[in-house]
Design a protein around this motif. Structure first.
Motif, short mmCIF file in Angstrom:
data_model
loop_
_atom_site.label_atom_id
_atom_site.label_comp_id
_atom_site.label_asym_id
_atom_site.label_seq_id
_atom_site.Cartn_x
_atom_site.Cartn_y
_atom_site.Cartn_z
N VAL A 32 0.86 -1.19 0.00
CA VAL A 32 0.00 0.00 0.00
C VAL A 32 0.90 1.24 0.00
N GLN A 33 0.66 2.12 -0.96
CA GLN A 33 1.43 3.36 -1.08
C GLN A 33 0.56 4.51 -0.61
N VAL A 34 1.01 5.18 0.48
CA VAL A 34 0.26 6.30 1.07
C VAL A 34 1.18 7.52 1.14
N LYS A 35 0.99 8.44 0.24
CA LYS A 35 1.69 9.73 0.26
C LYS A 35 3.20 9.58 0.46
N ILE A 68 -0.44 -4.20 -5.51
CA ILE A 68 0.02 -2.83 -5.21
C ILE A 68 -1.19 -1.90 -5.29
N VAL A 69 -1.44 -1.19 -4.19
CA VAL A 69 -2.58 -0.27 -4.09
C VAL A 69 -2.07 1.13 -3.81
N GLN A 70 -2.52 2.11 -4.60
CA GLN A 70 -2.14 3.51 -4.42
C GLN A 70 -3.28 4.26 -3.73
N LEU A 71 -2.94 4.95 -2.63
CA LEU A 71 -3.93 5.78 -1.91
C LEU A 71 -3.39 7.20 -1.78
N PRO A 72 -3.34 7.96 -2.86
CA PRO A 72 -2.71 9.29 -2.82
C PRO A 72 -3.51 10.33 -2.05
N PRO A 75 -7.19 10.60 3.65
CA PRO A 75 -7.35 11.65 4.67
C PRO A 75 -6.58 11.30 5.95
N GLY A 76 -5.83 12.26 6.43
CA GLY A 76 -5.06 12.03 7.66
C GLY A 76 -3.65 11.56 7.42
N GLY A 77 -3.30 11.18 6.18
CA GLY A 77 -1.94 10.79 5.87
C GLY A 77 -1.55 9.46 6.46
N VAL A 78 -0.24 9.28 6.61
CA VAL A 78 0.29 7.99 7.04
C VAL A 78 -0.11 7.67 8.47
N GLU A 79 -0.25 8.68 9.33
CA GLU A 79 -0.61 8.41 10.73
C GLU A 79 -1.99 7.78 10.82
#
Length: 632
Positions: A32-35, A68-72, A75-79
């Motif tokens: 999972v890709q987050v920001k 592979i999942v992109q979550l650009p 809300p709230g970012g990685v935290e």
């Protein structure tokens, strides 16, 4: 501050080469890709609780044993994502007012609802939010503050509105016990317990808690909260006004003192964009505060209103906002001080130091109170208007308040004193036009000035600051002065004032001598020609000398000195004689001949004053001639 813990497993997340992973005997099969941050996770615990991840994995092809999942736009970012991921793994997480909004938005984004699994994260957050967060005063405010980072999500999920409603309800619960105390310690406030019962410390807390806490909110959330509190109709208007004063002092500190610095900075083209952005934010804040002002007279002080008006000039607020403040100040102008009225005029093309026009507007609004109130609009029209916005309703209430108010006689006397003292302050401005000075002085009704000492002092200061005035301009300035309303001290100063026109000096001497003759008791009745002249000038011949007026402290250079009249010097005694010699050379205007006749009649009248006054003037002129001969 309340909190809730979910899960029981220890935290097994770790970072290796900028990749977050979970310690497990099973190899990861989901990326999972987050920001900018990559997570190496497992499908089973996440997909079993996150409907959105299920759909994304089914739509994306599997490559090299990893989805592979992109979550650009998470809300709230990685935290927030990591908090949801840990919940899926059963790892212990802690929810509080500081992170509940981010967690709720993240759970909504991942669709962690009851339809996917019973007891999912969305349900648990809602239970904690409704049962604990909304029941705590401080928790509600902190949660409301955090919604600013997720405005759209918070509005859609109803978090913002529910927090505002909870805060307003607490303020409105016991309005009779609510007051304002700037020194109240926040350590004395406790939140309610989770079941809604108040703690003992909360019941004994010092009054005055809500306004200071609400001042921490941004203007948009503060405005909505105050609207909810005001709409309850249970908080006194003066407490609402004091709460706005606390908020303004928190977010608009030293705005008037920073005005000159802003004016200088605005001339620098390199900083234009930054200054405009800052000014735009401050302008929005100021106009929002103005829209929240209670419509009741006296709800806020004139001093506070004038501070807002100064800020409005500095920030170049909308003219409607400035006029609204001017109207409110006009209703209670008698409470203001001359220094409060010194509103800076920061327009770069304007050459005056102070905004005299807005003060004139304020004075006109004050004078409107004495007029007959206009006919009230029909009931149907009022009902139609009140279906508009709250701000429009607030304006209607204010107009009704202004119509129903009426300035008392004592307030008019106070306002006249304030305006005369204000004229003394602005007279120092070398760029103040004569027309504005005269217009403001004449705007005060004649009956409101018991004496003209303060007005004379303002004229004297203006003459000193504007030495280039010609004779006609000095006459125009002094025409607003009533010599018979000057005290003994003012008359003695005016008799020696070389800046005054000759006509004023002679009138001052005549009126003062006439009063002294009447008061001495040696002349039972004034001669007929003196009485006729007094009547021509509107002076009562039976009137006793006016008492000394109480005047404010002024700079030493503007103080009156009477020592010269008690012990005439050569220059002072020759001044009047010189002016009399100049009298034959007046400027060519329409009333020149009339002025000569008036002065001639006044001088002839001096000769008709019997006994002691006549001897005094004979000695006065002989001393003048002796002084002139000695000088030669």
């Amino acid at each position: 501050m309340k909190f809730m813990k979910l899960g029981s497993r220890p935290d097994t997340f770790y970072t290796t080469e900028a990749v977050r992973s979970v310690s497990s005997e099973v190899s990861s099969d989901l990326i999972v890709q987050v920001k900018g941050t990559r997570y190496m996770l497992h499908k089973f615990p996440l997909l079993s609780k996150c409907l959105r991840l299920q759909r994304l994995c089914s739509e994306s092809p599997e490559s090299s044993q990893h989805h592979i999942v992109q979550l650009p736009d998470f809300p709230g970012g990685v935290e927030a994502f990591e908090l949801c991921a840990k919940f899926c793994y059963g790892i212990t997480i802690t929810l509080s007012a500081y992170n509940i909004v981010a967690a709720r938005c993240a759970a909504e984004y991942l669709q962690m609802s009851e339809d996917v699994e019973k007891g999912n994260l969305m349900y648990k957050i809602e239970v904690f939010f409704n049962s604990c967060i909304l029941h705590g005063w401080r928790d509600s405010i902190v949660t409301l503050q955090t919604t600013k980072a997720f405005p759209l999500w918070s509005e859609e999920l109803g978090i913002t509105s529910r927090c505002i409603e909870a805060i307003a309800t607490k303020v409105l619960t016991n309005p009779s016990k609510v007051s304002l105390s700037h020194s109240h310690s926040r350590r004395g406030r406790d939140d309610m317990s989770c079941n809604g019962a108040e703690s003992q410390r909360h019941r004994l807390t010092v009054k005055g808690w809500w306004a200071e806490d609400l001042a921490d909110l941004g203007i948009d959330l503060y405005w909505r909260t105050m609207i909810a509190i005001k709409s309850g109709g249970r908080i006194p208007s003066n407490l609402v006004g004091d709460a706005l004063k606390i908020y303004a002092s928190r977010w608009l500190p030293n705005v008037s003192r920073a005005g000159n610095a802003r004016k200088q900075a605005m001339s620098d083209s390199d900083s234009d964009s930054n200054n405009e952005e800052l000014a735009s934010k401050d302008r929005l804040l100021l106009e929002s505060i103005i829209s929240l002002l209670p419509a009741v007279k006296g709800a806020v002080s004139s001093s506070f209103l004038l501070k807002l008006l100064k800020a409005a000039n500095i920030l170049n607020a909308a003219s409607s906002s400035r006029m609204e403040l001017a109207k409110r100040v006009g209703i209670q102008l008698e409470e203001a001080s001359p220094n409060d009225l010194l509103i800076p005029h920061l327009a770069l093309e304007n050459e005056t130091l102070y905004d005299v026009d807005i003060v004139m507007t304020i004075l006109e609004q004050f004078k409107l109170q004495g007029q007959s109130p206009p006919t009230s609009p029909p009931r149907s029209k009022l009902a139609c208007e009140r279906r508009r916005s709250r701000s429009a309703e607030n304006i209607d209430m204010f107009q009704e308040s202004r119509r129903s108010s009426s300035a008392s006689h004592s307030s008019k006397l106070k306002v006249a004193k304030i305006i005369d003292n204000y004229l003394q302050e602005i007279s120092h401005d070398v760029n103040l036009p004569l027309a504005k000075f005269v217009a403001l002085a004449e705007a005060v009704p004649e009956f409101a000035r018991v004496d003209h000492d303060d007005l004379y002092r303002a004229i004297d200061i203006y003459l000193k600051a504007h030495p280039n005035l010609n004779k006609s301009e000095r006459k125009r300035l002094c025409r607003i002065l009533d010599c018979k309303k000057l005290s003994m001290e003012a008359c003695m100063h005016a008799a020696q004032n070389e800046l005054l026109p000759l006509r004023v000096v002679v009138q001052v001497l005549f009126f003062e001598q006439a009063r002294a003759t009447k008061a001495s008791g040696k002349v039972t009745e004034l001669p007929g020609n003196i009485k006729a002249l007094l009547a021509a000038h509107g002076l009562d011949s039976s009137r006793t000398p006016a008492p000394l007026s109480t005047t404010p402290s002024i700079p030493p250079e503007d103080q009156w000195s009477v020592s010269g009249l008690k012990s005439p010097s050569k220059s002072k005694l020759s001044t009047l004689k010189m002016k009399l010699a100049e009298d034959d050379d007046l400027d060519d205007n329409d009333d020149a001949q009339q002025d000569r006749m008036s002065r001639s009649s006044i001088v002839k009248a001096f000769c008709a004053i019997p006994a002691r006054p006549k001897k005094m003037f004979s000695k006065f002129w002989s001393n003048s001639r002796t002084t002139a001969n000695d000088k030669n």
